[in-house]
Design an enzyme around this catalytic site. Structure first.
Site, mmCIF file in Angstrom:
data_model
loop_
_atom_site.group_PDB
_atom_site.id
_atom_site.type_symbol
_atom_site.label_atom_id
_atom_site.label_comp_id
_atom_site.label_asym_id
_atom_site.label_seq_id
_atom_site.Cartn_x
_atom_site.Cartn_y
_atom_site.Cartn_z
ATOM 1 N N ARG A 66 0.853 -1.181 0.000
ATOM 2 C CA ARG A 66 0.000 0.000 0.000
ATOM 3 C C ARG A 66 0.890 1.233 0.000
ATOM 4 O O ARG A 66 2.106 1.143 0.178
ATOM 5 C CB ARG A 66 -0.905 0.033 1.247
ATOM 6 C CG ARG A 66 -0.123 0.041 2.560
ATOM 7 C CD ARG A 66 -0.955 0.460 3.740
ATOM 8 N NE ARG A 66 -0.256 0.327 5.005
ATOM 9 C CZ ARG A 66 0.618 1.191 5.489
ATOM 10 N NH1 ARG A 66 0.947 2.264 4.793
ATOM 11 N NH2 ARG A 66 1.194 1.006 6.667
ATOM 12 N N GLY A 67 0.275 2.379 -0.207
ATOM 13 C CA GLY A 67 1.027 3.608 -0.072
ATOM 14 C C GLY A 67 1.184 3.970 1.395
ATOM 15 O O GLY A 67 0.480 3.456 2.263
ATOM 16 N N GLY A 68 2.144 4.831 1.689
ATOM 17 C CA GLY A 68 2.243 5.367 3.030
ATOM 18 C C GLY A 68 3.390 4.819 3.854
ATOM 19 O O GLY A 68 4.051 3.849 3.499
ATOM 20 N N HIS A 73 -1.735 -1.051 13.721
ATOM 21 C CA HIS A 73 -3.059 -1.669 13.700
ATOM 22 C C HIS A 73 -3.178 -2.577 14.920
ATOM 23 O O HIS A 73 -2.222 -3.275 15.274
ATOM 24 C CB HIS A 73 -3.276 -2.498 12.427
ATOM 25 C CG HIS A 73 -3.153 -1.710 11.168
ATOM 26 N ND1 HIS A 73 -3.920 -0.596 10.916
ATOM 27 C CD2 HIS A 73 -2.349 -1.863 10.087
ATOM 28 C CE1 HIS A 73 -3.605 -0.103 9.735
ATOM 29 N NE2 HIS A 73 -2.640 -0.851 9.213
ATOM 30 N N GLY A 137 -4.637 4.095 3.421
ATOM 31 C CA GLY A 137 -3.502 3.653 2.625
ATOM 32 C C GLY A 137 -3.982 2.615 1.637
ATOM 33 O O GLY A 137 -4.465 1.547 2.035
ATOM 34 N N CYS A 166 2.326 7.378 10.107
ATOM 35 C CA CYS A 166 2.170 7.793 8.713
ATOM 36 C C CYS A 166 3.261 8.765 8.277
ATOM 37 O O CYS A 166 3.109 9.464 7.264
ATOM 38 C CB CYS A 166 0.789 8.405 8.473
ATOM 39 S SG CYS A 166 -0.578 7.302 8.908
#
Length: 213
Positions: A66-68, A73, A137, A166
């Site tokens: 994913r991006g970021g 989590h 993301g 982030c």
């Protein structure tokens, strides 16, 4: 004209890796991480010493497509992984991300958080002041999305103290429980979240019991 049907699977509390695996088979996967885990996207992987320190705190580490940058989590967090064909929906990627923000903003309005807002690019997600309530993301390959958003419901926010969430220096992290002054579990927001999803993406959600249904 009838609205498009989108399959949604509610996994409940499962390991983060399980939610990643299942998203390959369903249109929308909802889950709550069963254990604490730090993940990062295309940027911001922790160095060896930092990774060892995070593991020592009892968290797993997972690289995600994913991006970021790095984020956290864990229990008390709603993960939503929509797998949508943006070409069929004639939806540019930036508009899709804006749609994810819009559905969380609708959810916040339903819960009484009228001050929640989205910030202009390059910031993403949903914010309360300078604190991020929901991180976004996504990955998009051949116009198909994966990954998605993480909404802090009753998350233990102290896990974020050990990273720069982030990659944003000087920004905080918050949760629905903190902002509303009462305990808000993931299960409490599932129905209003799904209602908001249907409204923003103009679809009808069909619940599945198992990933293979």
């Amino acid at each position: 004209m009838s609205r498009a049907a989108v399959r949604v699977l509610r996994l409940g509390a499962v390991p983060y890796a399980e939610a990643l695996r299942v998203q390959e088979r369903c249109s929308v996967v909802l889950s709550e991480p069963a254990q604490p885990v730090y993940t990062w996207g295309l940027r911001g992987a922790p160095g060896a010493a930092a990774a060892a320190a995070l593991r020592a705190r009892g968290a797993a580490l997972v690289a995600a497509r994913r991006g970021g940058h790095i984020t956290f989590h864990g229990p008390g967090q709603l993960l939503a992984f929509p797998v949508l064909d943006l070409r069929r929906r004639r939806l540019p990627l930036r508009a899709y991300v804006t749609g994810l923000e819009a559905l969380v903003l609708r959810l916040c309005r339903r819960l009484g958080l009228s001050a929640a807002r989205a910030l202009p690019p390059p910031f993403t997600g949903v914010w309360m002041g300078d604190s991020k309530l929901c991180a976004i993301g996504v990955h998009c390959g051949n116009h198909i999305t994966s990954h998605g958003l993480a909404l802090n419901c009753c998350t233990d926010l102290t896990w974020f103290d050990h990273i720069v969430p982030c990659g944003l220096e000087g920004k905080g992290v918050t949760s629905l429980s903190h902002e509303l002054g009462q305990h808000v579990a993931v299960n409490h927001v599932l129905e209003p979240f799904l209602d908001s999803f249907q409204e923003v993406f103009d679809c009808t959600l069909v619940s599945l019991e198992e990933p293979g249904d």
